[in-house]
Write an enzyme that holds these catalytic residues in place. Structure first.
Site: not given
Length: 155
Positions: A40, A45-47, A50
């Site tokens: 998401k 974690g996704c930030t 990326s």
């Protein structure tokens, strides 16, 4: 659910991407592709993942690789996510759930005893002939982008 393994042909994809673009396997023929799936946009974690890929985007490009982050978030959310963190990678939206299913990353997850379906954090390295060369499942974010870059350079 398919299990994507090293040495097999990459499943086709064609997705809406940030800034009104589209990204497809056919459109990237001849290029090395790093396809990373994340649960998401705009979560910790996704930030970080990326941002880590974005920090190395020039090195990936120098090695001939394109980086594509895939989630089921709508394109408008991806546009906000990309702008908020000045991300340099392509972000693609799989709202129709076709690509995450085809790549076998839509899985049952468990958190605090609750079971639910979600995207497994996974990365696939696809060579210029459309063959999957490396697979990382249940990715731990720390150091992952650098590890993928080393694999790209070894192709």
């Amino acid at each position: 659910m398919p299990e994507i393994t090293e040495g097999q042909k990459a499943p086709a994809f064609d997705m809406a991407a940030d800034n009104g673009a589209r990204v497809s396997l056919a459109g990237l023929e001849g290029k090395t592709i790093v396809l990373y799936f994340y649960p998401k946009a705009d979560t910790p974690g996704c930030t970080t993942e990326s941002q880590d890929f974005s920090a190395l985007v020039d090195e990936f490009a120098a090695a001939g690789a394109v980086i594509i982050g895939v989630s089921r978030d709508p394109v408008k959310k991806l546009d906000r996510f990309k702008a908020k963190y000045d991300l340099k990678v392509v972000l693609a939206s799989d709202e129709p759930e076709e690509v995450t299913n085809a790549w076998g990353v839509w899985v049952q997850k468990k958190l605090y005893g609750r079971e639910y379906m979600g995207i497994e954090r996974a990365t696939f390295l696809v060579d210029g002939q459309g063959v999957v060369r490396r697979v990382w499942r249940k990715v731990s974010v720390k150091g992952h982008a650098a590890e993928v870059l080393a694999a790209v350079k070894s192709l």
